[in-house]
Scaffold this active site. Structure first.
Site, PDB file in Angstrom:
ATOM      1  N   TYR A   1      15.573   5.857 -20.374  1.00  0.00           N
ATOM      2  CA  TYR A   1      15.076   6.915 -21.255  1.00  0.00           C
ATOM      3  C   TYR A   1      13.692   7.389 -20.781  1.00  0.00           C
ATOM      4  O   TYR A   1      13.239   6.983 -19.716  1.00  0.00           O
ATOM      5  CB  TYR A   1      15.096   6.442 -22.707  1.00  0.00           C
ATOM      6  CG  TYR A   1      16.515   6.130 -23.159  1.00  0.00           C
ATOM      7  CD1 TYR A   1      17.494   7.129 -23.173  1.00  0.00           C
ATOM      8  CD2 TYR A   1      16.893   4.842 -23.517  1.00  0.00           C
ATOM      9  CE1 TYR A   1      18.805   6.845 -23.539  1.00  0.00           C
ATOM     10  CE2 TYR A   1      18.206   4.557 -23.892  1.00  0.00           C
ATOM     11  CZ  TYR A   1      19.149   5.558 -23.890  1.00  0.00           C
ATOM     12  OH  TYR A   1      20.454   5.282 -24.240  1.00  0.00           O
TER      13      TYR A   1
ATOM     14  N   ASN B   1      21.881   4.300 -17.438  1.00  0.00           N
ATOM     15  CA  ASN B   1      21.620   5.738 -17.473  1.00  0.00           C
ATOM     16  C   ASN B   1      21.048   6.273 -16.162  1.00  0.00           C
ATOM     17  O   ASN B   1      20.146   7.109 -16.155  1.00  0.00           O
ATOM     18  CB  ASN B   1      20.722   6.097 -18.662  1.00  0.00           C
ATOM     19  CG  ASN B   1      21.449   5.955 -19.981  1.00  0.00           C
ATOM     20  OD1 ASN B   1      22.574   6.431 -20.135  1.00  0.00           O
ATOM     21  ND2 ASN B   1      20.817   5.294 -20.950  1.00  0.00           N
TER      22      ASN B   1
ATOM     23  N   HIS C   1      10.376   2.280 -26.774  1.00  0.00           N
ATOM     24  CA  HIS C   1      11.555   2.134 -25.918  1.00  0.00           C
ATOM     25  C   HIS C   1      11.178   2.565 -24.500  1.00  0.00           C
ATOM     26  O   HIS C   1      11.127   3.748 -24.187  1.00  0.00           O
ATOM     27  CB  HIS C   1      12.715   2.979 -26.454  1.00  0.00           C
ATOM     28  CG  HIS C   1      14.059   2.544 -25.932  1.00  0.00           C
ATOM     29  ND1 HIS C   1      14.216   1.801 -24.781  1.00  0.00           N
ATOM     30  CD2 HIS C   1      15.317   2.746 -26.418  1.00  0.00           C
ATOM     31  CE1 HIS C   1      15.502   1.560 -24.577  1.00  0.00           C
ATOM     32  NE2 HIS C   1      16.197   2.117 -25.565  1.00  0.00           N
TER      33      HIS C   1
ATOM     34  N   ASN D   1      16.127   1.185 -20.139  1.00  0.00           N
ATOM     35  CA  ASN D   1      17.472   1.774 -20.136  1.00  0.00           C
ATOM     36  C   ASN D   1      17.546   3.244 -19.749  1.00  0.00           C
ATOM     37  O   ASN D   1      18.426   3.983 -20.207  1.00  0.00           O
ATOM     38  CB  ASN D   1      18.160   1.542 -21.486  1.00  0.00           C
ATOM     39  CG  ASN D   1      18.343   0.065 -21.780  1.00  0.00           C
ATOM     40  OD1 ASN D   1      18.157  -0.777 -20.895  1.00  0.00           O
ATOM     41  ND2 ASN D   1      18.681  -0.264 -23.010  1.00  0.00           N
TER      42      ASN D   1
ATOM     43  N   GLN E   1      11.889   0.949 -33.481  1.00  0.00           N
ATOM     44  CA  GLN E   1      11.831   1.308 -32.071  1.00  0.00           C
ATOM     45  C   GLN E   1      11.663   2.819 -31.944  1.00  0.00           C
ATOM     46  O   GLN E   1      12.493   3.587 -32.443  1.00  0.00           O
ATOM     47  CB  GLN E   1      13.088   0.865 -31.311  1.00  0.00           C
ATOM     48  CG  GLN E   1      12.909   1.041 -29.797  1.00  0.00           C
ATOM     49  CD  GLN E   1      14.176   0.756 -29.020  1.00  0.00           C
ATOM     50  OE1 GLN E   1      15.155   1.466 -29.157  1.00  0.00           O
ATOM     51  NE2 GLN E   1      14.142  -0.277 -28.192  1.00  0.00           N
TER      52      GLN E   1
ATOM     53  N   GLY F   1      21.875  -8.879 -29.556  1.00  0.00           N
ATOM     54  CA  GLY F   1      22.341  -7.549 -29.914  1.00  0.00           C
ATOM     55  C   GLY F   1      23.694  -7.567 -30.580  1.00  0.00           C
ATOM     56  O   GLY F   1      23.811  -7.647 -31.795  1.00  0.00           O
ATOM     57  N   ARG F   2      24.753  -7.528 -29.772  1.00  0.00           N
ATOM     58  CA  ARG F   2      26.108  -7.391 -30.320  1.00  0.00           C
ATOM     59  C   ARG F   2      26.479  -8.511 -31.287  1.00  0.00           C
ATOM     60  O   ARG F   2      27.225  -8.264 -32.245  1.00  0.00           O
ATOM     61  CB  ARG F   2      27.118  -7.309 -29.172  1.00  0.00           C
ATOM     62  CG  ARG F   2      27.063  -5.989 -28.429  1.00  0.00           C
ATOM     63  CD  ARG F   2      27.967  -5.971 -27.222  1.00  0.00           C
ATOM     64  NE  ARG F   2      27.516  -6.884 -26.181  1.00  0.00           N
ATOM     65  CZ  ARG F   2      28.107  -7.017 -24.997  1.00  0.00           C
ATOM     66  NH1 ARG F   2      29.193  -6.304 -24.717  1.00  0.00           N
ATOM     67  NH2 ARG F   2      27.638  -7.844 -24.101  1.00  0.00           N
TER      68      ARG F   2
ATOM     69  N   THR G   1      21.912   1.004 -31.217  1.00  0.00           N
ATOM     70  CA  THR G   1      22.309   2.349 -31.615  1.00  0.00           C
ATOM     71  C   THR G   1      23.672   2.285 -32.295  1.00  0.00           C
ATOM     72  O   THR G   1      24.638   1.783 -31.718  1.00  0.00           O
ATOM     73  CB  THR G   1      22.381   3.275 -30.385  1.00  0.00           C
ATOM     74  OG1 THR G   1      21.068   3.384 -29.827  1.00  0.00           O
ATOM     75  CG2 THR G   1      22.880   4.658 -30.764  1.00  0.00           C
TER      76      THR G   1
ATOM     77  N   ARG H   1       9.819  -2.362 -24.945  1.00  0.00           N
ATOM     78  CA  ARG H   1      11.026  -2.890 -24.309  1.00  0.00           C
ATOM     79  C   ARG H   1      11.122  -2.339 -22.888  1.00  0.00           C
ATOM     80  O   ARG H   1      10.979  -1.129 -22.671  1.00  0.00           O
ATOM     81  CB  ARG H   1      12.268  -2.488 -25.100  1.00  0.00           C
ATOM     82  CG  ARG H   1      13.512  -3.280 -24.694  1.00  0.00           C
ATOM     83  CD  ARG H   1      14.724  -2.836 -25.464  1.00  0.00           C
ATOM     84  NE  ARG H   1      15.727  -3.895 -25.485  1.00  0.00           N
ATOM     85  CZ  ARG H   1      17.021  -3.691 -25.721  1.00  0.00           C
ATOM     86  NH1 ARG H   1      17.467  -2.461 -25.946  1.00  0.00           N
ATOM     87  NH2 ARG H   1      17.868  -4.692 -25.747  1.00  0.00           N
TER      88      ARG H   1
END
Length: 369
Positions: A185, A240, A180, A183, A104, A321-322, A29, A232
């Site tokens: 959601y 969260n 997704h 995490n 996604q 990712g990062r 994101t 995922r």
């Protein structure tokens, strides 16, 4: 001494798709969609994803399947004509340089804020339980809003929303879709007994709590081959404010049912999202053994641990990712064992090209040396 990268850089066949290597760009994101309320990908998205098309597979940032599905400001959608057209520019450009790209599909559920909902309505969730977490709104990070519980017929409407978004993804030229389901959601909220207290067919037993996720898969499979669908999951991550009393049984059941449907892959966040891999005990090898498709490992991997995971058969692919934020040529750096650019967390969310498309490649650094 650095390991030989050839296992990680070897081609991989995902269903009928040939991927040039086993490095996956994880969904990230970045909050850079058009800030006029249309939530449309922009030209900078084209540059950003093309720069990273050396990955065997790109999975885009989470993209909301409907207006209701949004939980953060300036995230792209895939439910309007303008959004589809914006994404088409991205996919065409990525394909032109030989890349493969999945989108996604995202519904945040209770991880939202009334300011992001049409008419200031309450966010929706399996049960009316507040998520003790924050989201990103016009004033910055803010506490999430109290959600309302979905009626049974509304759950089926959201399943249909996923199907329409999946059809839009085909129109936008994507190679496939990732659901997704991690995490904290909406899909994850239905899975977990900490957030799902329903007494209808979508709540109670593990079979019932996995029903929504599997109905979403089945709906998407009406417009995509099963091998072009991934999901995922994050079995033990508390992201969260999510929790479950028996994640091994829950995800063992879910993955078994996904295997029966022959979807392309499971993308597994091992441990705490963005945190400790050993956050809580879990047998990831059991998931891999139970699933006939591809296993994408995620969370805290570096070059050598990723090579090890593929070489030892613990994963088919590894997602980063990062490190893909600050290293658009990450695959080349893995190949050479080259140093990585540091990332600037202050530019992760929102803004423009700075911290998005301006990280240098090895070739650019050599040219200016």
């Amino acid at each position: 001494m650095s390991l030989d990268p050839s296992p990680l850089l070897a081609p991989f066949r995902l269903g009928d798709l040939e991927l040039k290597n086993r490095v996956v760009m994880a969904p990230l994101t970045r909050n850079r969609a058009t800030p006029d309320g249309s939530d449309t990908p922009r030209e900078m998205h084209v540059r950003y994803y093309v720069q990273r098309a050396g990955a065997g597979l790109i999975v885009t940032e989470g993209s909301q399947i409907s207006r209701e599905a949004q939980g953060y400001l300036w995230t792209p959608g895939v439910y309007s004509e303008a959004q589809v057209a914006g994404w088409r520019k991205v996919t065409d450009a990525v394909h032109e340089v030989g890349g493969r790209i999945f989108i996604q599909l995202w519904h945040v559920g209770r991880v939202s804020h009334v300011s992001l909902q049409e008419g200031g309505k309450a966010p929706v969730a399996p049960s009316a339980i507040l998520a003790k977490t924050k989201t990103f709104v016009a004033s910055g990070f803010a506490e999430t809003s109290q959600p309302r519980a979905l009626a049974t017929d509304e759950v089926r409407r959201i399943v249909a929303d996923f199907g329409r978004a999946a059809a839009n993804a085909r129109a936008a030229g994507f190679d496939g879709v990732e659901i997704h389901g991690a995490n904290g959601y909406l899909v994850d909220q239905f899975l977990r007994d900490g957030s799902n207290k329903r007494d209808d067919v979508y709540g109670g037993s593990i079979e019932n709590r996995t029903r929504f996720a599997l109905e979403v898969v089945d709906e998407i499979a009406k417009v995509w081959p099963a091998s072009r669908i991934g999901i995922r999951i994050a079995p033990v991550s508390p992201a969260n404010d999510i929790a479950d009393s028996n994640p091994q049984a829950l995800f063992g059941h879910l993955v078994g049912k996904l295997g029966e449907r022959k979807i392309g892959y499971i993308h597994v966040v091992e441990g705490q999202t963005g945190g400790a891999r050993d956050f809580a005990p879990f047998d990831y090898a059991a998931l891999r053994a139970a699933f006939p498709g591809a296993y994408i490992a995620n969370n805290g991997y570096d070059r050598d641990t990723a090579i090890d995971a593929v070489r030892e058969g613990r994963a088919d692919m590894v997602a980063f990712g990062r490190w893909f934020i600050s290293n658009p040529d990450l695959v080349e750096r893995i190949k050479r064992g080259a140093p990585l650019n540091a990332f600037d967390k202050s530019t992760f969310y929102g803004g423009g090209e700075a911290g998005y498309t301006d990280y240098p490649t090895l070739a650019e650094m050599a040219a200016t040396a």
